[in-house]
Write an enzyme that holds these catalytic residues in place. Sequence first.
Site, short mmCIF file in Angstrom:
data_model
loop_
_atom_site.label_atom_id
_atom_site.label_comp_id
_atom_site.label_asym_id
_atom_site.label_seq_id
_atom_site.Cartn_x
_atom_site.Cartn_y
_atom_site.Cartn_z
N ALA A 16 0.86 -1.18 0.00
CA ALA A 16 0.00 0.00 0.00
C ALA A 16 0.90 1.23 0.00
O ALA A 16 1.63 1.47 0.96
CB ALA A 16 -0.92 0.00 1.22
N SER A 18 1.05 5.16 -0.10
CA SER A 18 0.24 6.36 0.10
C SER A 18 0.75 7.55 -0.69
O SER A 18 0.03 8.51 -0.91
CB SER A 18 0.24 6.72 1.59
OG SER A 18 1.55 7.11 2.00
N GLY A 19 2.00 7.50 -1.10
CA GLY A 19 2.62 8.66 -1.72
C GLY A 19 3.60 9.34 -0.78
O GLY A 19 4.25 10.32 -1.14
N ASP A 22 7.46 6.91 4.05
CA ASP A 22 7.49 5.65 4.80
C ASP A 22 7.01 4.47 3.97
O ASP A 22 7.65 3.42 3.94
CB ASP A 22 6.64 5.78 6.07
CG ASP A 22 7.26 6.68 7.11
OD1 ASP A 22 8.50 6.77 7.15
OD2 ASP A 22 6.51 7.32 7.88
N CYS A 111 -9.68 3.64 9.57
CA CYS A 111 -9.20 3.39 8.21
C CYS A 111 -8.34 2.13 8.16
O CYS A 111 -8.46 1.31 7.24
CB CYS A 111 -8.40 4.59 7.70
SG CYS A 111 -7.83 4.45 5.99
N CYS A 210 -7.12 13.54 6.68
CA CYS A 210 -6.92 13.70 5.24
C CYS A 210 -8.17 14.20 4.52
O CYS A 210 -8.06 14.92 3.53
CB CYS A 210 -6.45 12.38 4.63
SG CYS A 210 -7.68 11.06 4.66
#
Length: 376
Positions: A16, A18-19, A22, A111, A210
């Site tokens: 995954a 996220s952009g 990390d 989430c 977000c």
Amino acid sequence: MTDTPQRTRPLRVLAAMSGGVDSAVAAARAAEAGHDVTGVHLALSANPQSFRTGARGCCTIEDSRDARRAADVIGIPFYVWDLADRFREDVVEDFVAEYEAGRTPNPCLRCNEKIKFAALLDKALALGFDAVCTGHYAKVVLREDGTRELHRASDMAKDQSYVLGVLDDRQLAHAMFPLGDTVTTKEEIRAEAERRGLAVAKKPDSHDICFIADGDTQGFLAKRLGRAEGDIVDESGAKIGTHEGAYGFTIGQRKGLRIGTPAPDGKPRYVLDISPVDNTVTVGPAASLDVGALTAIRPRWCGAAPTGPGAYTAQLRAHGDETPVTAELVGEELRVRFAQPVRGVAPGQAVVLYDGTRVVGSATIASTERATAGVA
């Protein structure tokens, strides 16, 4: 025990991305370890431009592009998956409903539970992947009997196990956290990203929520729930001010109360209680925030449920300190008593129990019991 069981053989891993820095470094480490890695960015908004840009590293069009560039540098396939409907239902609508009910939710924890390790993991397993990899700072430990445990990251300063305390046995069996063993500063993680040629090396960390583009939580809730004027009262029930919506307050809040009448002792007032039924906010002195015990619901265990009362430590916020407690599962409720009173505990928050560095599980705080003189 052995750490990070996914390293024992090459796996098909869905990273995954996220952009942010990390998740990019985590994906790179997984690929470097010999796993067959595919990157995926989660599109979590029907209108990504409405999500915050710049310093997010999470959910915007800008973040999607950053994730794609990182995947290209790592040399792994990359896809964007649309989970906007699930995110809206399971995270955003839950967030609004919790505030409307006078509770204080944690959308990041929700989430992780509903999106990254439910919707995403289910889809990954259906497509033949063995594990989902994320950039969280936490560790999965494989025991000799084949069961898995979730533990704090090696570096407590970056530990994110609190927001992962909702993961169950099945989800832990397919979770990979390549940064969990890292005992370095964030600057060293960025330096590693730079050495790997990842452009996100200097990208600021994500912060706040977000899906609230301007960071104005109260304004966001007002648009969804409407303005509803109500009373601000003291502990005796005397009206001392008004507000435009009880949902705009959290337990322990001091700033932004806009009370015209000063306290008799001249000391600051804090939010003690939020009543959505009569749209009333109760305020009082800091000492009235002391909580000696709580009851939590919807427990989720990172392994077998505990039996009988036990001694643990508890964490009540993502960046909060641990505090010694005794806890017992009574039916479907978790009863927790603090060794020393704590402040600012709000219904809706998660209480996460630890046994040393091991995450025992988490539950959602339903009610609290005010501490009294002599509470231990």
